[in-house]
Design a protein around this motif. Structure first.
Motif, short mmCIF file in Angstrom:
data_model
loop_
_atom_site.label_atom_id
_atom_site.label_comp_id
_atom_site.label_asym_id
_atom_site.label_seq_id
_atom_site.Cartn_x
_atom_site.Cartn_y
_atom_site.Cartn_z
N VAL A 48 0.87 -1.18 0.00
CA VAL A 48 0.00 0.00 0.00
C VAL A 48 0.90 1.23 0.00
N THR A 49 0.65 2.13 -0.93
CA THR A 49 1.34 3.42 -0.88
C THR A 49 0.30 4.52 -0.78
N LEU A 50 0.60 5.50 0.04
CA LEU A 50 -0.26 6.66 0.20
C LEU A 50 0.50 7.87 -0.34
N ALA A 51 0.09 8.34 -1.49
CA ALA A 51 0.68 9.54 -2.08
C ALA A 51 -0.01 10.74 -1.43
N CYS A 52 0.64 11.32 -0.45
CA CYS A 52 0.02 12.39 0.35
C CYS A 52 0.20 13.76 -0.30
N GLY A 53 -0.80 14.58 -0.14
CA GLY A 53 -0.70 15.97 -0.55
C GLY A 53 0.23 16.72 0.41
N LEU A 54 0.28 18.04 0.25
CA LEU A 54 1.07 18.87 1.15
C LEU A 54 0.46 18.78 2.55
N VAL A 55 1.28 18.40 3.52
CA VAL A 55 0.79 18.11 4.87
C VAL A 55 0.85 19.36 5.74
N GLY A 56 -0.30 19.73 6.27
CA GLY A 56 -0.40 20.88 7.16
C GLY A 56 -0.94 20.45 8.52
N GLY A 57 -1.13 21.43 9.38
CA GLY A 57 -1.66 21.15 10.71
C GLY A 57 -0.62 21.39 11.78
N ASP A 58 -0.94 21.02 12.99
CA ASP A 58 -0.03 21.20 14.11
C ASP A 58 0.93 20.02 14.17
N ALA A 59 1.95 20.11 15.00
CA ALA A 59 2.96 19.06 15.07
C ALA A 59 3.44 18.88 16.50
N LEU A 60 4.00 17.73 16.76
CA LEU A 60 4.60 17.46 18.07
C LEU A 60 6.06 17.86 18.11
N LEU A 61 6.57 18.35 17.01
CA LEU A 61 7.98 18.74 16.91
C LEU A 61 8.24 20.04 17.65
N SER A 62 9.49 20.29 17.95
CA SER A 62 9.87 21.54 18.63
C SER A 62 10.07 22.67 17.63
#
Length: 195
Positions: A48-62
């Protein structure tokens, strides 16, 4: 545009640079190669491959992730991220977008459904132009100063056929407004100046 569409290799684009083009070409070649193993009768693999669009939203990163920075580049006047955003738009006609939570949920959905295999376009039902993103920010955040040149751009229509995953029962939870709002929230939480 749907799951049967592939990024053309070795084409030149006005907004491209050697690194962006190499990234896109290598990603396309790698996905084609792995899918060939799933279609082989002798391989015994379900791919299974998921070709994702541009990913936005919040993140857990610093820090603010690069994809979120691309959503915000018209507010931050970041030339590198804007060039990347325009390259994506030039490549695909419009920018398919998705929220990070929907990306995670789509991966879990595919893992939990063993009957799913093949290639899926993973993007919310909407796709936007860079000018539409700038216009949204200008309308909802007038104090953040969107440059007039960001409001001009291609007005072409693009049919985004990300229905294959939906037909399997997946439901996207985030629309364009929610994605853009969470990008602002992400940058502000991480103390990005000017937002």
């Amino acid at each position: 545009m749907d799951e049967t569409c592939w990024t053309p290799l070795h084409l030149s684009f006005a907004c491209s640079n050697v690194h962006l083009k190499a990234y896109v070409d290598s990603k396309t070649l790698a996905e084609r190669e792995i899918l060939s193993y799933g279609s082989s009768k002798n391989a015994g693999l379900e791919i299974v491959t998921l070709a994702c669009g541009l990913v936005g939203g919040d993140a857990l990163l610093s820090f603010t992730p690069l994809s979120v920075a691309m959503f915000l580049c018209q507010l931050t006047s970041s030339a590198i991220e804007y060039q990347s955003l325009r390259f994506l738009e030039e490549l695909l006609g419009k920018i398919p977008i998705i929220h990070i939570d929907d990306v995670c949920d789509a991966h879990i959905f595919c893992i939990e459904n063993p009957s799913i295999n093949g290639r899926f376009l993973c993007a919310s039902s909407s796709s936007v132009s860079s000018a539409e993103i700038a216009s949204y920010y200008q309308q909802h955040y007038p104090k953040l100063q969107v440059k007039p040149e960001y409001l001009d751009g291609p007005t072409r229509e693009m049919g985004l056929g990300s229905t294959k995953l939906i037909e399997k029962g997946f439901v996207y939870k985030y629309d364009t407004k929610m994605i853009l709002e969470d990008c602002i929230k992400c940058a502000r939480t991480r103390g990005d100046t000017g937002l």
